[in-house]
Design an enzyme around this catalytic site. Structure first.
Site, mmCIF file in Angstrom:
data_model
loop_
_atom_site.group_PDB
_atom_site.id
_atom_site.type_symbol
_atom_site.label_atom_id
_atom_site.label_comp_id
_atom_site.label_asym_id
_atom_site.label_seq_id
_atom_site.Cartn_x
_atom_site.Cartn_y
_atom_site.Cartn_z
ATOM 1 N N LYS A 93 6.940 24.911 54.112
ATOM 2 C CA LYS A 93 8.248 24.297 53.812
ATOM 3 C C LYS A 93 8.782 24.812 52.478
ATOM 4 O O LYS A 93 9.950 25.201 52.377
ATOM 5 C CB LYS A 93 8.083 22.771 53.739
ATOM 6 C CG LYS A 93 9.265 22.060 53.088
ATOM 7 C CD LYS A 93 9.074 20.561 53.008
ATOM 8 C CE LYS A 93 8.283 20.041 51.848
ATOM 9 N NZ LYS A 93 9.018 19.906 50.578
ATOM 10 N N ASN A 94 7.900 24.807 51.466
ATOM 11 C CA ASN A 94 8.397 25.121 50.124
ATOM 12 C C ASN A 94 8.629 26.614 49.894
ATOM 13 O O ASN A 94 9.193 27.011 48.880
ATOM 14 C CB ASN A 94 7.458 24.525 49.060
ATOM 15 C CG ASN A 94 7.571 23.002 49.038
ATOM 16 O OD1 ASN A 94 8.499 22.443 49.625
ATOM 17 N ND2 ASN A 94 6.631 22.339 48.389
ATOM 18 N N CYS A 151 14.731 10.415 42.654
ATOM 19 C CA CYS A 151 13.602 10.793 43.505
ATOM 20 C C CYS A 151 12.449 9.853 43.192
ATOM 21 O O CYS A 151 12.153 9.622 42.014
ATOM 22 C CB CYS A 151 13.224 12.239 43.186
ATOM 23 S SG CYS A 151 11.828 12.804 44.112
ATOM 24 N N ARG A 189 13.316 13.884 37.910
ATOM 25 C CA ARG A 189 13.220 15.320 38.251
ATOM 26 C C ARG A 189 14.404 16.060 37.649
ATOM 27 O O ARG A 189 15.378 16.378 38.338
ATOM 28 C CB ARG A 189 13.114 15.504 39.766
ATOM 29 C CG ARG A 189 11.835 14.884 40.297
ATOM 30 C CD ARG A 189 11.633 15.130 41.751
ATOM 31 N NE ARG A 189 11.270 16.496 42.052
ATOM 32 C CZ ARG A 189 11.070 16.935 43.290
ATOM 33 N NH1 ARG A 189 11.195 16.122 44.305
ATOM 34 N NH2 ARG A 189 10.752 18.190 43.501
ATOM 35 N N PRO A 190 14.321 16.347 36.350
ATOM 36 C CA PRO A 190 15.434 17.028 35.687
ATOM 37 C C PRO A 190 15.565 18.476 36.157
ATOM 38 O O PRO A 190 14.630 19.034 36.750
ATOM 39 C CB PRO A 190 15.032 16.985 34.210
ATOM 40 C CG PRO A 190 13.547 16.887 34.217
ATOM 41 C CD PRO A 190 13.163 16.154 35.468
ATOM 42 N N ASP A 197 17.053 20.672 33.781
ATOM 43 C CA ASP A 197 17.490 21.270 32.519
ATOM 44 C C ASP A 197 17.042 22.727 32.380
ATOM 45 O O ASP A 197 17.785 23.577 31.868
ATOM 46 C CB ASP A 197 16.972 20.430 31.329
ATOM 47 C CG ASP A 197 15.466 20.238 31.381
ATOM 48 O OD1 ASP A 197 14.958 19.834 32.449
ATOM 49 O OD2 ASP A 197 14.786 20.519 30.378
ATOM 50 N N LEU A 198 15.837 23.037 32.851
ATOM 51 C CA LEU A 198 15.333 24.410 32.687
ATOM 52 C C LEU A 198 16.116 25.394 33.556
ATOM 53 O O LEU A 198 16.407 26.513 33.136
ATOM 54 C CB LEU A 198 13.838 24.477 33.012
ATOM 55 C CG LEU A 198 12.931 23.657 32.074
ATOM 56 C CD1 LEU A 198 11.538 23.502 32.675
ATOM 57 C CD2 LEU A 198 12.833 24.324 30.703
ATOM 58 N N ASP A 227 1.059 18.082 45.088
ATOM 59 C CA ASP A 227 1.415 17.738 46.471
ATOM 60 C C ASP A 227 0.206 17.309 47.306
ATOM 61 O O ASP A 227 0.369 16.937 48.472
ATOM 62 C CB ASP A 227 2.128 18.926 47.154
ATOM 63 C CG ASP A 227 3.498 19.187 46.553
ATOM 64 O OD1 ASP A 227 4.024 18.289 45.873
ATOM 65 O OD2 ASP A 227 4.039 20.293 46.755
ATOM 66 N N ARG A 274 10.178 15.080 57.101
ATOM 67 C CA ARG A 274 10.809 16.016 56.156
ATOM 68 C C ARG A 274 9.909 17.222 55.917
ATOM 69 O O ARG A 274 10.411 18.313 55.622
ATOM 70 C CB ARG A 274 11.056 15.323 54.811
ATOM 71 C CG ARG A 274 12.096 14.245 54.884
ATOM 72 C CD ARG A 274 12.415 13.774 53.518
ATOM 73 N NE ARG A 274 12.756 14.937 52.693
ATOM 74 C CZ ARG A 274 13.051 14.888 51.422
ATOM 75 N NH1 ARG A 274 13.032 13.755 50.793
ATOM 76 N NH2 ARG A 274 13.358 15.976 50.755
HETATM 77 N N1 EPU Z 1 10.863 19.876 35.250
HETATM 78 C C1 EPU Z 1 11.564 19.790 34.079
HETATM 79 N N2 EPU Z 1 12.759 20.456 33.986
HETATM 80 C C2 EPU Z 1 13.261 21.203 35.007
HETATM 81 C C3 EPU Z 1 12.532 21.282 36.198
HETATM 82 C C4 EPU Z 1 11.324 20.607 36.291
HETATM 83 O O1 EPU Z 1 11.139 19.120 33.139
HETATM 84 O O2 EPU Z 1 14.347 21.787 34.834
HETATM 85 C C5 EPU Z 1 9.572 19.171 35.385
HETATM 86 C C6 EPU Z 1 9.504 18.224 36.582
HETATM 87 O O3 EPU Z 1 10.059 16.959 36.255
HETATM 88 C C7 EPU Z 1 8.018 18.168 36.858
HETATM 89 C C8 EPU Z 1 7.561 19.586 36.540
HETATM 90 O O4 EPU Z 1 8.579 20.138 35.684
HETATM 91 O O5 EPU Z 1 7.387 17.269 35.980
HETATM 92 C C9 EPU Z 1 7.398 20.494 37.750
HETATM 93 O O6 EPU Z 1 8.547 20.398 38.580
HETATM 94 P P1 EPU Z 1 9.072 21.621 39.433
HETATM 95 O O7 EPU Z 1 10.409 22.001 38.953
HETATM 96 O O8 EPU Z 1 8.033 22.684 39.497
HETATM 97 O O9 EPU Z 1 9.252 20.971 40.867
HETATM 98 P P2 EPU Z 1 10.246 21.509 41.966
HETATM 99 O O10 EPU Z 1 10.362 22.962 41.847
HETATM 100 O O11 EPU Z 1 11.464 20.694 41.961
HETATM 101 C C10 EPU Z 1 8.489 22.048 43.822
HETATM 102 C C11 EPU Z 1 8.161 21.545 45.192
HETATM 103 C C12 EPU Z 1 7.551 20.157 45.091
HETATM 104 C C13 EPU Z 1 6.299 20.230 44.217
HETATM 105 C C14 EPU Z 1 6.655 20.819 42.846
HETATM 106 C C15 EPU Z 1 5.449 21.035 41.951
HETATM 107 C C16 EPU Z 1 9.810 22.603 46.587
HETATM 108 C C17 EPU Z 1 10.979 22.464 47.492
HETATM 109 N N3 EPU Z 1 9.359 21.493 46.003
HETATM 110 O O12 EPU Z 1 9.454 21.141 43.295
HETATM 111 O O13 EPU Z 1 7.180 19.791 46.423
HETATM 112 O O14 EPU Z 1 5.743 18.951 44.053
HETATM 113 O O15 EPU Z 1 7.309 22.099 43.009
HETATM 114 O O16 EPU Z 1 4.536 21.866 42.560
HETATM 115 O O17 EPU Z 1 9.261 23.686 46.431
HETATM 116 C C18 EPU Z 1 6.669 18.329 48.182
HETATM 117 O O18 EPU Z 1 6.612 19.329 48.925
HETATM 118 O O19 EPU Z 1 6.285 17.191 48.541
HETATM 119 C C19 EPU Z 1 7.229 18.492 46.849
HETATM 120 C C20 EPU Z 1 7.688 17.457 46.128
#
Ligand code: EPU
Length: 420
Positions: A22-23, A115, A120-121, A123-124, A306, A398
């Protein structure tokens, strides 16, 4: 709303085939927006999240054809606005920002909503777009990014909780069509990031270093169509291996990439379960109750967040006291209250769940709150005495393709009760 009923105590055995990730599929489908030419993506799992992504692509003007697991996207013309009612159902919709910015040099995408797994910011992601030369505005719930041109830059994607996966994806997708060279420092190393980079390179991008902390992208003027197979879903594989640990007499997952699942198989070995590897399949053998342990989630190659909820379910009936800490999403513990309804003894201390193993779990009506929490409740139900009723099954749909049917193939007695 559909419910799943799990009749506990049935031993699982046999093998199942793991679906495409999925991811990986979500950002790869978003990346098809980067070219006018058709892209053929195989192994796209049939999930509500992938369907949402295809709806978003259609809304943006792409032509989408789906035949079983193969999706063909032709984005001959695209427009760059994805409103709230199109993107609100899925947080990963944010990953259309990068390709739209790359191709159209502007994008307006509604901000993802709240969420349950924590704050889930993004900002980056936004800082990265700014570094590439884009202006970023957040207005009336929308993110607007625009730039007359994008120029290569050095960008750090490492935040307080580690590198961001979709942030790394978004910057790669915007940078492939920029002028000059972009260096992503502190990049996410997840296999899904590597899969996206491979897909982009097949489209004519010049990306090096995906899978390491530093990704280098040399911008090109255009990309072309391609054909790609999505990697197997390592979290689905991990979930079925934990099912094997909880209730198995010998369970094999086929079509897996053993290296991608290494952190999970290492932990299951530490819990006392013999694991066998054979080419693209992994088997888990029974060995009584799990041994308690300390476990921390980390960005890849560490143990994945996950899989945290599923491990909590397994450790609920372990021998001894376990401590599970989620360092990536410290608030991702919605499953704990539900597991306690089934007799689990779990205490939350900040980002750590302290789990005292019990001999038996008891079936109860429980509520799914997010994707992985729901999977944990189904796994707990496999072991519990009686019939566990998991409601709000749409969370499972999902991200797990035919979870109930695949468990059935292994001998579990799982029923889906359709909403009237
Ligand atoms: N974070 C920030 N700033 C940002 C982005 C993220 O502080 O701009 C923080 C998040 O709050 C979190 C950490 O960085 O504490 C990691 O978040 P990440 O951005 O890596 O998560 P994501 O890319 O939004 C993907 C997967 C998630 C999985 C995470 C971590 C997808 C579609 N989603 O989310 O998958 O948990 O990486 O590995 O790829 C799931 O499949 O159930 C799921 C939630």
């Amino acid at each position: 709303m559909d419910k799943i009923l799990i009749h506990g105590g049935r031993p699982l055995s046999g093998s199942i085939k793991i679906s495409g990730s999925k991811n990986s599929a979500l950002p790869i489908l978003a990346a098809t927006l980067l070219t006018r030419e058709p892209c053929i993506v195989h192994g796209v799992p049939d999930l509500s999240d992938t369907n949402y992504m295809l709806q978003i692509l259609t809304h943006l003007g792409a032509q989408v054809e789906r035949a079983s697991g193969t999706v063909t996207v032709t984005a001959e013309k695209v427009h760059s606005v994805a409103p709230y009612d199109v993107v609100r159902k899925m947080r990963a919709s944010v990953c259309v920002l990068g390709p739209l910015l790359g191709r159209c040099k502007e994008a307006t995408v509604a901000l993802p909503g709240g969420c349950v797994i924590g704050d889930r910011p993004i900002d980056l992601h936004l800082k990265g777009f700014e570094a590439l030369g884009a202006a970023v505005r957040v207005q009336a719930g929308d993110i607007k990014v625009f730039a007359p041109k994008l120029s290569g830059a050095v960008i750090n994607m490492h935040g307080k909780f580690g590198p961001t996966v979709l942030g790394t994806d978004n910057i790669m997708m915007a940078a492939v069509l920029s002028d000059g060279v972009t260096v992503i420092e502190g990049a996410a190393q997840e296999p899904e990031v590597v899969d996206l980079a491979n897909f982009l390179n097949q489209m004519g991008a010049k990306i090096e270093g995906a899978g390491t902390r530093r990704i280098i992208i040399e911008g090109v003027s255009e990309l072309h169509g391609t054909e790609h197979w999505v990697i197997p879903d390592r979290i689905e594989a991990g979930t079925f291996l934990v099912a094997g640990a909880i209730a198995g007499k010998g369970v094999t997952v086929n079509r897996v990439e053993p290296e991608h699942v290494r952190a999970i198989t290492d932990v299951l070995t530490r819990c006392g379960f013999p694991i066998k590897f054979a080419d693209r399949s992994i088997s888990i053998l029974p060995n009584g109750a799990a041994t308690a342990l300390e476990l921390k989630t980390e960005p890849y190659p560490g143990f994945p967040t996950d899989m945290q909820a599923q491990m909590c379910a397994l450790l609920s009936t372990s021998k001894g006291i376990s401590a599970v800490t989620d360092n990536v999403f410290p608030q991702r513990y919605m499953h704990v209250a539900e597991l306690k309804r089934m007799g689990a003894k779990v205490q939350l201390e900040g980002a750590t769940a302290v789990i005292e193993g019990v001999d038996r779990l008891l079936a109860a009506p429980v509520m799914a709150s997010d994707l992985r929490a729901s999977a944990a409740l189904v796994l707990a139900g496999l072991k519990a005495d009686g019939v566990t009723e998991v409601s709000r099954v749409y969370h499972i749909d999902r991200g797990y393709e035919r979870l109930d049917e695949k468990l059935g193939e292994l001998g579990a007695h799982v029923e889906r009760v359709k909403a009237a």
